[in-house]
Enzyme design. Structure first.
Site, PDB file in Angstrom:
ATOM      1  CG  HIS A   1     -33.072  24.802   2.802  1.00  9.30           C
ATOM      2  ND1 HIS A   1     -33.053  24.578   4.226  1.00  9.30           N
ATOM      3  CD2 HIS A   1     -32.033  24.000   2.530  1.00  9.30           C
ATOM      4  CE1 HIS A   1     -32.225  23.828   4.544  1.00  9.30           C
ATOM      5  NE2 HIS A   1     -31.402  23.385   3.443  1.00  9.30           N
TER       6      HIS A   1
ATOM      7  CG  ASP B   1     -30.842  19.456   3.547  1.00  8.68           C
ATOM      8  OD1 ASP B   1     -31.242  20.495   3.774  1.00  8.68           O
ATOM      9  OD2 ASP B   1     -29.786  18.657   3.047  1.00  8.68           O
TER      10      ASP B   1
ATOM     11  CG  ASP C   1     -28.118  24.371   2.276  1.00 12.50           C
ATOM     12  OD1 ASP C   1     -27.312  24.760   1.396  1.00 12.50           O
ATOM     13  OD2 ASP C   1     -28.919  23.053   2.220  1.00 12.50           O
TER      14      ASP C   1
ATOM     15  CG  HIS D   1     -27.377  21.857   6.629  1.00 12.45           C
ATOM     16  ND1 HIS D   1     -28.416  22.387   7.028  1.00 12.45           N
ATOM     17  CD2 HIS D   1     -27.618  21.599   5.241  1.00 12.45           C
ATOM     18  CE1 HIS D   1     -29.383  22.854   6.038  1.00 12.45           C
ATOM     19  NE2 HIS D   1     -28.984  22.168   5.014  1.00 12.45           N
TER      20      HIS D   1
HETATM   21 ZN   LIG Z   1     -30.005  21.955   3.325  1.00 11.42          ZN
END
Ligand SMILES: [Zn+2]
Length: 1122
Positions: free
Chosen positions: A428, A60, A182, A58
């Protein structure tokens, strides 16, 4: 391509190499099995438990580190994370063993990595993609937030990410599932968009802890979600909430970032642990299996920035799979582990044909425990949220102008830069405001640079339109101003200037334009040369005091512009009195002057002349003369003062006649029965006392100082307590606009009761907010605008405003610096208190589109226990929140995403700004304490308040249009005209109309260049379903200078032809309701949804668009003389 800007040359060449490569990959050494998509999945036996091991990371796109810091792995003292190493390492390990699988999600990072790879690596990646060993899921530029993000930007960032994947790898890279593991809550509109993009499923990581508990118990973690009631079956999408968010089973994180034990299979080692590890893994998967309906479980093997050393994972996962399968075979456990992907898991679930529960609402708000309601982030970093919305406005304008202006193809580079930065902003941790401060600054830097670079498109288009020749030397600079600080060096420093306005929506918009100027007398001229009514309004002190403001403007010149669909319009402004030198302070440090601008952008072909030879004295400063607050008490004389001239364009005499008729009617007070937002009406012929009687219901105390703001649509009654009533021709609504603040809880976050209010979490200390006391700070009345101004001692100020000719009420507010001398963080809100009887129900929009009913202290699908009665009732408001009863709907339209609720009967609350002194312990590690120029950050924004009859279809359409207009506001540029006299300006083409006016109900959502001879077109129907909600449009009739030759329809994100999509059907436990909003709390009487009526048929370029549908086309076109 030779005219490409020099500074971007190297990157451009790099991109060219990539494009070239994708078509020149040699295919000779591809391994025997070439299957991607579902064909590449391991075959499953539904009689045994299929354990899908899904390696993933994941990543970001910015959070604790910036995008670049994450990519390169710098600042590892903040977080050990380097995306380049992840992809390097994963590709190497995938190549070692064809059984291994990996998924990648964030195309922004993938693309950064891809353009830096050698041919050899690219070749291998191609092979992995073609064989389904590397699969893309999600596939948008970033994993977008679902609360604050707007549907237009979500669609754009999917389109952008998927286009890159498609161009690079072809159909094998097409993602089939959404992967929103997420984001902090999930919107219904996003589900609808994903279905329209042709995705087969959606996986979620975070859902409310109470919801999750109930779903696990009832095996409802996987469901069929209907994205939109009007769209019906076509908006259905399989949705699965993951068992353990996106983490591996406890103890099975085999990452360099983790401390879990590896699997040690040497029986001679004292640390041999295969048996115990396998037993605990089997125990875990059996527990998970018990909560699901099929014989498949998905095990997410990864986490934040995992797989920097992929070998660690694969080595251990290989063993886990091997030994578990061995044990299963030996003991007859009927458990089978294998490398898999979300696509393959979904396919296996589908093949077992389960009966699914249904869902028709959304997953907001998200709570992770009883005191952790993630509703603060709906408002966190309000100025970033506004800038993001502006970024979208610019992006739409520039895409449209690139097409309508028939501009050179090489502009696509700067346009793509803007698409990328807007894609990043949807992440996000970006638009949500949940990133570290330095990351927030970096996002702003990225977007600002992208906007500034891409504005060359607007400047080229404006110049080409005005001079009817792209190559003529530009006459104007088309400067961007900081209108939200009432600051604009160009208009402040010019005696003559031109206001150029672009309208990005496909209908005529009447827009109030506010231009910051120095004191003086000004005249504004429309394109036909006629002087139009304008009004000079002093800038309120709280605006002047914004610490970041660097401006000498003391006033705003206000006029109403009539803007044509996708139109460019210019107005010429002259300052009458001789300019007084005292006021001129040259402050161009932020914007650069026109010479610099063209020098930078055009030095290949534009000869630079000095356009700056008006001798402004840089030295001579004199203290500014303080200005009294404008207070014009004369009531508006509608006949005399109404701004008739605004309609007098060259070819708009029909409108002038119409307006004159209206004025005449207004004057003679003709009673008009049917009220609508389109029709100007008169008040009932009552005196003020009678009006008050009508309004009162014994609540209004007569006050000596009462006054009214009034226009042809409404009267706003004010007294020394502020606004008290909104009086319309057919009814009166009590209305009080009141600022309050909540104080934030703070604690050490060691347990739920020690939770602080922070970037994510809203947790007020009290259940009643502190009301701030308003002090009247002036009233403004004039021919265009009337205002009531108020300030509080807690650094918040309001301007309540109406414009003549416009049927809404504006609340313009300045909030901050939020005082923290008492060491307590605060969250500022506004309440609009009315006498509407809403019975605890209110409506909030889903990503700026459909509205969802909310009910105080309730959730539609489970029995709610609420420890946080305030935060737990907050919902995301992207554009609109409303309350209504039989006669009245009050809607507040926001200029950015905010959190909102209705906590008291008849009241709407919206959170405007937050300043908090403690972290809420969800990872950011910083308090949300934004500072600029050494002081708490000041934000300025506005709300539009609409009061309509919810049963009046015309009002409802007008409201929808205003929501879209509020999101896509006309964009204003100011150019000095000190060297361009009025007569020269008059000879230019100052009024350009890009399209014909679209029929009511349709919105031109996208117009952008696609390939050399094609463009991307999206038309949206924004009306609710009814008997006549399908609307026809003839695309050959829409544009003035673009001829559409042929069209072919694609899915919503334009990466597949619609005809190629086969929609999956699922068995469901219960039929969907016809309308969630009607059904919520009214369960017995709402009919079940009907099957969709047959598809309306198109006739070549004449297309039919059903209620709430967005249709996407790739259209062949050519430019024609308009
Ligand atoms: Zn995230």
């Amino acid at each position: 391509m030779m005219l490409i800007l020099k500074r971007n040359m190297s990157v451009t060449l790099l991109l060219l190499c990539v494009v070239g490569l994708s078509s020149s990959i040699p295919l000779n050494d591809v391994s025997s099995r070439e299957e991607c998509g579902y064909e590449s999945c391991t075959k499953v036996n539904q009689d045994e438990l299929n354990v899908h091991i899904v390696p993933h990371t994941h990543d970001d796109v910015g959070w604790l580190k910036t995008v670049d810091q994450y990519y390169y792995g710098s600042r590892n003292n903040i977080q050990k994370a380097g995306v380049q190493y992840i992809l390097d390492s994963v590709i190497k390990e995938l190549w070692q063993d064809p059984k291994r699988r990996f998924i990648y999600v964030e195309t922004a990072f993938f693309w950064m990595w891809w353009v830096r790879q050698s041919d050899d690596v690219r070749h291998k990646v191609h092979t992995l993609v073609r064989q389904g060993r590397l699969q893309f899921v999600g596939g948008a530029w970033s994993m977008n937030d679902e609360a604050a993000s707007h549907y237009q930007s979500t669609i754009d960032q999917f389109t952008w990410g998927l286009k890159k994947l498609n161009e690079t790898f072809g159909p094998c890279a097409m993602p089939r599932v959404g992967w929103q593991i997420d984001p902090f809550g999930h919107s219904r509109e996003f589900a609808s968009l994903l279905a329209a993009m042709g995705y087969d499923g959606l996986f979620l990581g975070r859902i409310d802890y109470q919801d999750k508990r109930a779903r696990l118990k009832q095996k409802r973690m996987e469901m069929l979600w209907r994205g939109d009631d009007d769209l019906g079956k076509s908006s259905d999408i399989f949705t699965g909430a993951l068992y353990n968010t996106y983490s591996p089973p406890p103890g099975f994180c085999f990452d360099v970032l983790c401390d879990d034990e590896p699997i040690i299979d040497d029986p001679n080692s004292p640390m041999f642990n295969v048996e115990t590890r396998i037993d605990s893994f089997i125990k875990y998967v059996l527990e998970q299996r018990n909560n699901f309906r099929t014989n498949n479980v998905i095990i997410t093997m990864g986490g934040d920035f995992t797989y920097q050393d992929a070998l660690m994972w694969y080595k251990n996962l290989d063993k886990l799979i091997e030994y578990t399968n061995m044990k299963s075979a030996k003991d007859g456990l009927k458990i089978k582990l294998f490398y898999s992907t979300p696509d393959c898991y979904l396919k296996a679930v589908k093949d077992s044909d389960p009966t699914l529960p249904t869902k028709q609402d959304d997953f907001f708000p998200y709570a992770s425990d009883p005191t952790a309601y993630w509703t603060g982030y709906f408002t966190s970093r309000p100025t970033t949220k506004f800038f993001e919305r502006q970024g979208n406005d610019y992006l739409q304008m520039l895409k449209q102008l690139q097409v309508l202006g028939g501009l050179e193809e090489h502009n696509s580079f700067v346009l793509n830069e803007l698409k990328s930065s807007m894609g990043v902003m949807q992440h996000h941790d970006a638009i949500t405001g949940t990133e570290k401060q330095h990351v927030a600054h970096d996002y702003e830097r990225l977007l600002d640079a992208a906007v500034e670079d891409a504005l060359i498109i607007a400047r080229q288009a404006f110049n080409k339109i005005a001079q009817r020749d792209a190559l003529k030397q530009p006459l104007f600079g088309y400067d961007r101003c900081r209108f939200n600080e009432s600051s604009c060096p160009t208009s402040e420093n010019s005696r003559r200037f031109v206001v150029t306005i672009y309208n990005p929506v496909g209908w005529i918009v009447m827009e109030p334009i506010h231009v910051p100027v120095l004191d003086g007398a000004y005249e504004v001229y429309a394109p036909n040369g006629e002087k139009i009514t304008s009004q000079l309004v002093d800038i309120p002190e709280p605006v002047k005091n914004i610490p970041t403001r660097k401006s000498k403007a003391s006033h705003e010149l206000v006029f109403i512009a009539k803007l044509h669909p996708l139109g460019v319009k210019s107005f010429y402004v002259k300052k009458l009195s001789k300019i007084s030198r005292r006021d001129v302070v040259y402050t161009n440090e932020y914007y650069g002057n026109i010479n610099d601008y063209w020098k930078n952008l055009h030095d290949n072909f534009v000869e630079i002349h000095s356009l700056n030879d008006t001798n402004v004295d840089h030295e001579f400063k004199q203290e500014q003369i303080p200005l009294p607050i404008a207070k014009v008490d004369a009531k508006v004389n509608i006949e005399k003062d109404i701004n008739a001239d605004i309609l007098k364009d060259k070819d708009d005499n029909v409108d002038v006649e119409e307006l004159e008729r209206i004025i005449k009617e207004t004057k003679t007070e003709t009673a008009v029965k049917a009220r609508s937002l389109d029709k100007k009406l008169n008040y009932p012929n009552l005196n003020e006392e009678e009006l008050r009687m009508l309004a009162d219901e014994a609540m209004v105390v007569e006050r000596a100082d009462e006054d009214y703001l009034e226009n042809e649509y409404m009267k706003i009654r004010i007294d020394n307590t502020g606004v008290t009533h909104m009086i319309l021709p057919d009814r009166t609504t009590n209305l009080k606009v009141q600022l309050h603040y909540w104080t934030g809880c703070y604690g050490n976050n060691t347990n739920t009761h020690e939770r602080s209010s922070g970037a994510y979490i809203f947790r007020p200390q009290t259940t009643v907010p502190y009301a701030m006391t308003y002090r009247n700070s002036g009233t403004v009345k004039g021919p265009i605008v009337q205002e009531y101004r108020a300030e509080t001692k807690e650094n918040a100020a309001s301007v309540l405003r109406i414009y003549n000719g416009l049927n809404y009420f504006v609340h313009d507010f300045v909030v901050g610096p939020i005082p923290i001398e008492d060491k307590v963080g605060k969250e500022y809100v506004v309440r609009y208190d009315t006498n509407v009887v809403n019975n605890g129900e209110f409506y909030t929009d889903s990503n700026g589109r459909q509205m969802l009913k909310r009910k105080l202290n309730e959730r539609p699908q489970w029995n709610l226990t609420l420890e946080e009665p305030i935060a737990g009732n907050y919902y995301p408001v992207t554009n609109k929140i409303s309350i209504q009863d039989e006669q009245t709907r009050i809607s507040i339209l926001t200029d950015r995403s905010e959190g909102g609720s209705s906590l008291e009967e008849g009241s709407i609350e919206l959170m405007l700004h937050r300043r908090l002194l403690h972290d809420d312990a969800f990872g950011v590690g910083e308090a949300l304490d934004e500072v600029a120029e050494g002081k708490g950050l000041v934000m300025r924004g506005h709300h539009k308040l609409l009061n309509i009859n919810p049963k009046n279809a015309i009002d409802v359409i007008a409201e929808r249009k205003l929501v879209i207009q509020t999101n896509l506001q006309p964009i204003v540029f100011i150019s000095s005209a000190d060297n361009v006299d009025f007569d020269t300006w008059m000879k230019l083409d100052n009024c350009f109309k890009g399209t014909k006016e679209l029929p009511d109900g349709l919105h031109l959502l996208t117009l952008e260049p696609w390939t050399r001879d094609s463009l991307l077109l999206r038309i949206e129907n924004y009306v609710d379903k009814s008997n006549n909600s399908t609307i026809e449009i003839d695309l050959s009739e829409v544009f003035n200078n673009v001829k559409i030759i042929s069209i072919k329809e694609t899915t919503l994100a334009a990466n597949r032809w619609v005809e190629d999509v086969e929609k999956w059907t699922w068995k469901v436990e219960n039929e969907f309701s016809e309308s969630f909003n009607l059904e919520y709390n009214n369960f017995d009487s709402v009919p079940r949804a009907r099957a969709d009526a047959g598809e309306a048929t198109d006739d070549r370029l004449k297309i039919q668009i059903k209620a709430k549908q967005i249709r996407t086309f790739i259209a062949k076109y050519k430019m024609v003389e308009s």
